[in-house]
Design an enzyme around this catalytic site. Sequence first.
Site, mmCIF file in Angstrom:
data_model
loop_
_atom_site.group_PDB
_atom_site.id
_atom_site.type_symbol
_atom_site.label_atom_id
_atom_site.label_comp_id
_atom_site.label_asym_id
_atom_site.label_seq_id
_atom_site.Cartn_x
_atom_site.Cartn_y
_atom_site.Cartn_z
ATOM 1 N N ASN A 1 -0.668 -7.328 6.596
ATOM 2 C CA ASN A 1 -0.920 -5.903 6.477
ATOM 3 C C ASN A 1 -0.541 -5.446 5.067
ATOM 4 O OD1 ASN A 1 -0.947 -3.118 6.648
ATOM 5 N ND2 ASN A 1 0.238 -3.016 8.539
ATOM 6 N N CYS B 1 -6.836 0.352 1.588
ATOM 7 C CA CYS B 1 -6.456 -0.986 2.019
ATOM 8 C C CYS B 1 -7.575 -1.987 1.781
ATOM 9 C CB CYS B 1 -6.054 -0.998 3.488
ATOM 10 S SG CYS B 1 -7.408 -0.624 4.620
ATOM 11 N N HIS C 1 -8.196 -0.384 9.871
ATOM 12 C CA HIS C 1 -7.418 -0.849 8.724
ATOM 13 C C HIS C 1 -7.931 -2.207 8.253
ATOM 14 C CE1 HIS C 1 -3.978 -0.537 6.134
ATOM 15 N NE2 HIS C 1 -3.318 -1.542 6.676
ATOM 16 N N TRP D 1 0.434 -2.800 3.993
ATOM 17 C CA TRP D 1 1.603 -1.925 3.930
ATOM 18 C C TRP D 1 2.890 -2.726 3.757
ATOM 19 C CZ3 TRP D 1 0.173 1.505 8.735
ATOM 20 C CH2 TRP D 1 -0.916 2.327 8.396
ATOM 21 N N GLN E 1 0.829 -1.201 0.000
ATOM 22 C CA GLN E 1 0.000 0.000 0.000
ATOM 23 C C GLN E 1 0.859 1.245 0.000
ATOM 24 O OE1 GLN E 1 -2.756 0.168 3.239
ATOM 25 N NE2 GLN E 1 -3.850 1.956 2.462
#
Length: 565
Positions: free
Chosen positions: A333, A137, A308, A335, A131
């Site tokens: 995640n 997300c 998130h 990210w 991300q």
Amino acid sequence: MGCGASHSTEDKIDSDGIVNGTGAVLAEGEEVQVVEEAVEAPKTEESGAFELPEIEFEDGSLGVMEAEAVENLRNSLGPDELFTDEAFPADDTSLFYSEREETEVEWKRPHELVELPEVFVDGASRRDVVQGALGDCWFLSSCAAVARKSKLIERVIPPDQALHGVGYTGLVVCRLWRFGAWAVVVVDDRLPTKGGTLLFARSTDPNEFWVALLEKAYAKLHGSYEAMEGGQSMDAMVDLTGGLAERFDMDDTPDKRWLLRLLRTASRSGAFITASRKKDEPSSAHWSNDGDWRQAYRTDEHGLVEGHAYTVTGVATLSHSSLGPVSLIRVRNPWANAAEWTGAWADEDERWEGVDEKQRTGLGGHTGSAMHDGEFWMSFDDFCGEFEEVTVCTLGPDYDHDGTVDEVGQVQAIRGEWIEGVTAGGSRNDFAKFATNPQFLLKVEHGAEATEGGGGGLCSVLVGVMQEHRRSRKDFGVKMLQIGFVVYKQTKDPSKPLQSDHFYHHYEDGSSGTYINFREVLARLELVPGHYVIIPATFQPDTPGSFMVRVYSPKPFELTQLARK
């Protein structure tokens, strides 16, 4: 109970929220009492600080191109000409719909960033997705989930598209599922960058660009990148697969053992799973002053980010030397950085010392050593406590919960319309008006097991109603209606729609639950062979809109719309 209904008598509710043992005629003089309710879809994940004004659905063609036009467009380019998309230009109008501005953004093509760019490098993987400075997300966690099956991602963004050298035109084609059909979206390969790196989503391999290009195509369908801030993972997964996405709210699923079994079998069958983190209090998730959404939120004391969306990448039960059987969930995640769970069963947690090497090897990485890649294990109990909802998307339902997607005997879809003053009857708060809604006859064949008397057993059916919700303008969103449906057993002439008198004297045999402004609502039903009537409705009467009824079953069935005389 049935679309938020409150009944006057006690009903038995199973774990799926289905009303059982109903459909029987009441005693003489008694009438069904129903009070229907509606709720607003929760604003979870990364809802932006700015919201588009909403209008009624128009044509839904924003960002979509006819397949024939793609070839004409490609053939119109000169020998050394690279495609530039005037419908989604390389400027701030494609970044924002608000008055916000972003400085120092340069739009660059992949070959201007790396020497040998490719759509895919060694296929697709969940670990590809990283991300960027955008609160999407919910979309990227879905991309990571679906990327477990390269063929599905390659159907969405075909790999045989050159980003340099022979055959390179700067034109990229993507295909996304939109209201019952695969739609073609064309973009140029100019991507927003800042400081020489991609501003938004990217792949872990700098030479791979499928993530960034797919994000751009999806942004075009929404009108801008900013319009993707906040959304529902179930919508993204359906758009990427054309499959079925079911959302399970933790608070509404008290039987957590049932949920664990569902996640385990879904994971084994190759289903795609995401989970959204709880948001403890309302907040305005948006980009910070330096243009990076990630600075708007910080991890909590356990390494998780409020609001998130994460990807669930594994479900396992292992044996611990002192704790005994332990159920774990592997989470990623989007990210893909060091922001990871730090509680029980985190990468370096001492509990891993009580798990033998064979089991740890079978689980892959993240078992006792830090990898700092955003993927981690946690206990199922902690997972339920930390996450608000789970979304499971399959290409077909797993009716018998044996861990594999069943062969679907039939899949049928019929489109319908709520017409103001004609077929937009609203909820059962007014039985007379409710009876004017479109009605669909479902004829169910014998179920999987026959009784001693020769009759059929229960038949598993999955029913969904999807409202048409496709963007047509960049500066306006589409108003999402509060929708639901009710299923009744037809006890008389199956060729005729049910009249209001039927609702006064019969309970429903199933429903989608409380009316809500989701794009699609679903219900799993166990039905005895016979005729049933599916009645989709909006909560408020005289609310126009278009919808699609989808029915799936491992056994043969017939689905037709009932004509009104």
